[in-house]
Scaffold this motif. Sequence first.
Motif, mmCIF file in Angstrom:
data_model
loop_
_atom_site.group_PDB
_atom_site.id
_atom_site.type_symbol
_atom_site.label_atom_id
_atom_site.label_comp_id
_atom_site.label_asym_id
_atom_site.label_seq_id
_atom_site.Cartn_x
_atom_site.Cartn_y
_atom_site.Cartn_z
ATOM 1 N N GLU A 18 1.238 0.748 -1.956
ATOM 2 C CA GLU A 18 1.011 2.189 -1.857
ATOM 3 C C GLU A 18 0.813 2.858 -3.214
ATOM 4 N N SER A 19 1.100 2.133 -4.303
ATOM 5 C CA SER A 19 1.091 2.790 -5.612
ATOM 6 C C SER A 19 -0.340 3.090 -6.064
ATOM 7 N N GLN A 20 -0.471 4.202 -6.780
ATOM 8 C CA GLN A 20 -1.796 4.566 -7.293
ATOM 9 C C GLN A 20 -2.272 3.497 -8.279
ATOM 10 N N ALA A 21 -1.334 2.915 -9.049
ATOM 11 C CA ALA A 21 -1.733 1.902 -10.034
ATOM 12 C C ALA A 21 -2.438 0.740 -9.342
ATOM 13 N N SER A 22 -1.887 0.264 -8.211
ATOM 14 C CA SER A 22 -2.528 -0.896 -7.576
ATOM 15 C C SER A 22 -3.862 -0.490 -6.962
ATOM 16 N N LYS A 23 -3.952 0.732 -6.454
ATOM 17 C CA LYS A 23 -5.251 1.167 -5.919
ATOM 18 C C LYS A 23 -6.295 1.203 -7.035
ATOM 19 N N ASP A 80 -6.288 -12.085 0.966
ATOM 20 C CA ASP A 80 -7.571 -11.435 1.190
ATOM 21 C C ASP A 80 -7.442 -9.988 0.713
ATOM 22 N N VAL A 81 -8.060 -9.711 -0.432
ATOM 23 C CA VAL A 81 -7.893 -8.379 -1.013
ATOM 24 C C VAL A 81 -8.511 -7.306 -0.107
ATOM 25 N N ASP A 82 -9.581 -7.660 0.597
ATOM 26 C CA ASP A 82 -10.192 -6.695 1.537
ATOM 27 C C ASP A 82 -9.145 -6.191 2.524
ATOM 28 N N ARG A 83 -8.360 -7.139 2.995
ATOM 29 C CA ARG A 83 -7.369 -6.796 3.993
ATOM 30 C C ARG A 83 -6.282 -5.892 3.395
ATOM 31 N N LEU A 84 -5.876 -6.223 2.175
ATOM 32 C CA LEU A 84 -4.876 -5.389 1.497
ATOM 33 C C LEU A 84 -5.406 -3.975 1.300
ATOM 34 N N ARG A 85 -6.678 -3.907 0.939
ATOM 35 C CA ARG A 85 -7.292 -2.612 0.657
ATOM 36 C C ARG A 85 -7.331 -1.732 1.908
ATOM 37 N N ARG A 86 -7.422 -2.390 3.059
ATOM 38 C CA ARG A 86 -7.553 -1.606 4.291
ATOM 39 C C ARG A 86 -6.205 -1.177 4.867
ATOM 40 N N LEU A 87 -5.112 -1.666 4.303
ATOM 41 C CA LEU A 87 -3.794 -1.284 4.828
ATOM 42 C C LEU A 87 -3.634 0.228 4.743
ATOM 43 N N SER A 88 -3.215 0.824 5.861
ATOM 44 C CA SER A 88 -3.066 2.275 5.787
ATOM 45 C C SER A 88 -1.581 2.614 5.877
ATOM 46 N N GLY A 89 -0.989 2.815 4.743
ATOM 47 C CA GLY A 89 0.392 3.284 4.732
ATOM 48 C C GLY A 89 1.406 2.185 4.529
ATOM 49 N N ALA A 90 2.605 2.617 4.132
ATOM 50 C CA ALA A 90 3.670 1.700 3.759
ATOM 51 C C ALA A 90 4.130 0.848 4.951
ATOM 52 N N GLN A 91 4.213 1.463 6.140
ATOM 53 C CA GLN A 91 4.717 0.724 7.294
ATOM 54 C C GLN A 91 3.794 -0.455 7.613
ATOM 55 N N GLU A 92 2.488 -0.197 7.555
ATOM 56 C CA GLU A 92 1.544 -1.271 7.864
ATOM 57 C C GLU A 92 1.655 -2.387 6.815
ATOM 58 N N ALA A 93 1.827 -1.998 5.555
ATOM 59 C CA ALA A 93 1.970 -3.003 4.491
ATOM 60 C C ALA A 93 3.231 -3.835 4.728
ATOM 61 N N PHE A 94 4.314 -3.182 5.098
ATOM 62 C CA PHE A 94 5.568 -3.878 5.370
ATOM 63 C C PHE A 94 5.393 -4.838 6.550
ATOM 64 N N ASP A 95 4.819 -4.333 7.638
ATOM 65 C CA ASP A 95 4.653 -5.162 8.845
ATOM 66 C C ASP A 95 3.776 -6.384 8.571
#
Length: 722
Positions: free
Chosen positions: A284-289, A71-86
């Motif tokens: 977190e990368s600017q490229a993916s954003k 779900d890309v929406d969910r990925l987009r809402r991740l705030s920060g590296a720790q949340e992405a990792f978790d």
Amino acid sequence: MSNSNSNALKIERGADGIVVATMDLPGHSMNVLNDDLALPLAGLADLLESDASVTGLILTSAKKDFLAGADVDRLRRLSGAQEAFDESMRFKAFMRRLEKNGKPVVAVIQGMCLGGGLEIAMGCHWRIVIDDGKAKLGLPEVKLGLLPGGGGTQRLPRLVGMQQAVQWMLEGTEVRAAQALSSGLVNELASSRDEAMAKARAWIAANKKPVQPWDAPKFRYPGGDSRSPAVVQMLAIAPSIAAAKSWGNYPAINHIMSSVFEGGLTDIDRGLEIESRYFAACAESQASKNLIGTLWYQLGAIKKGASRPSGVARSEVKKLGILGAGMMGAGIAYVSAKAGMEVVLLDTSQEAADKGKAYSKDILDKAVKKGKSTADKRDALLAQITPTTDYALLQGCDLVIEAVFEDRGIKADVTKKAEAQLAASAVFASNTSTLPITGLAEASARPENFIGLHFFSPVDKMPLVEIIVGAKTSPETLARGFDYVMQIGKTPIVVNDSRGFYTSRVFATYVMEGIAMLAEGVHPRSIEVAGLQAGMPMPPLALQDEVTLSLGVHVADQTRKDLAAVGIPYKEHPGERVLRQVCELGRVGKKAGKGFYNYSGSEKSLWPGLADLYPVKAMNEQPEQRELIDRMMFAQANETARCLQEGVLRSVADANIGSIFGWGFAPFQGGALQFINSYGVPEFVARSRELAVRHGERFEPAALLVTMAEKGERFEEGQPAE
Ligand code: NAD
């Protein structure tokens, strides 16, 4: 049979104790891994662990596809590296429980099984694909600047080998059923759903306590792990091969390789953790954003009709007329017939019209030869195209597209002749690349039905059509033009009429900037490399050779003449003098075998004579690459901002998508306006002023940007709908 249902995951339990879990996300045409689906999926692990009467699980889908991805929406809402990792670790914890609980789990796969969908399937003990020609399996995350963070970089190499896995993940390859089987990605094929379900039940009955290969004590990677000589050799060169293509602009590429390689030195659990760290770095990368904002959200909005006038009923072209069966007309005929339209292809001689039709035959013959199509399909498509010189055959066309020579007089003549045959409601479009639409519409008796449809060459490959709205074009005509572009499967952007429209105007700033550097004594090779380092698909001098230098000179002459006629002063670009000089030497481009490059067969090399015309400055006087890259990128971004300021562009999404799809503006930057966002608007303004001092007033920042910087504004970015 006892049933229990969540909205998104239907659970049915048979007398044999086998649970069939069917994904069917309500309100979506495809299953995606959002909370509605992920939570009940996680509940499956509880069910298998806690209920002793359950003997196995079959995971499948009620939709035409298995699962299209995260779900890309969910990925987009991740705030920060720790949340992405978790988040990534949580997803995988559930899959580890499914694979290790001791009961057999089988995936029955149909249609698209991509990204998170394939990652779930790889977490099942057995995979059966319904082979109806529609199955596509793959991990396309790299296309959004991401890494498969649901176990993909660990399980795929353990199933198909590191080399194959790296290649598929770096290219985002979608694999068909037969290859999925032969590579070891899946275990069985079935010709129907019933057969697949029967095979799944049989496998469960015969495998009461399955263990994933990587959990078996004697597990070996197919083709060797990260220590094996063959893999070491591959991994020693793979990063440099990738860097030669990506110039280091796509961090996901290196992260994927690192995750596979490091994971191949350890067990699966440590590997999954390593993967999550790289996933967080990608997220977190600017490229993916940039990629997600533009190529997911803004592209999605365009396709849903953001630039199409609302309140006009959807239309469909059944019969299309094309005037001029040259390079463009022939391509338009092909893509339109392919979309099911009846096509009348008209030229001044039957021979020219036939030649235009032969273009489709060539493409289709090749497809038949390669086994991608059949002779019957080819013949049926060719029968839809009627080559002719007779205007009467245009009767009944819903749309006519003019693609004759770039000459106002000829275009006016064919417009009148065609309109005489058309119903009052038919739309007339011009594929002109340079002539303003409002002027061309003067030849029309119905200027409100007149529009520009600017295709790109080669038409069958290029994804964009730039729709140009003339001063009198009606909203209904625009809507119908838009619908036609969607009907042929291309992406429409909508711009207002102006010289060079949007794409040709901004594209020219890129090549001209590179050409101007020659006269300053910059080494031609540095110029070309700067274009590639910037992320452009082709360097500027090579690109001008492709489109021909004479065309550049012709457009400059025409612009001079047109501006003089309306009393506007012409500002000569410093690249123009170079263009003329080289062109006057007969070096008009690739077609002539010589331009900025010399061409010999498939080989090309920079023309050594350039150094005589434009002596190269000493090494210690050569500018830094950063300066060259910035000049090329700022020239394009600034001109794009001017197009928005002048109302040529109507939306930020059209600007970004048009730049990437139209002339290949570095995709990782997310398009020409997103480039300014990522650089920072005030920083862009400041750097533009520096460049203006050193290289000329063309770099003065657009007034719009200065105002935005003062107000602390940015261009809108693609976002999940709230
Ligand atoms: P082309 O020279 O390959 O084809 C033009 C065709 O028009 C020829 O077959 C010619 O016989 C035919 N023609 C000329 N006069 C005619 C008439 N009176 N009635 C019917 N047919 C006539 O040119 P092309 O590259 O296909 O370009 C066609 C148009 O598309 C031009 O306006 C051009 O600016 C535009 N365009 C070209 C490109 C490109 O990359 N080539 C891209 C976008 C738009």
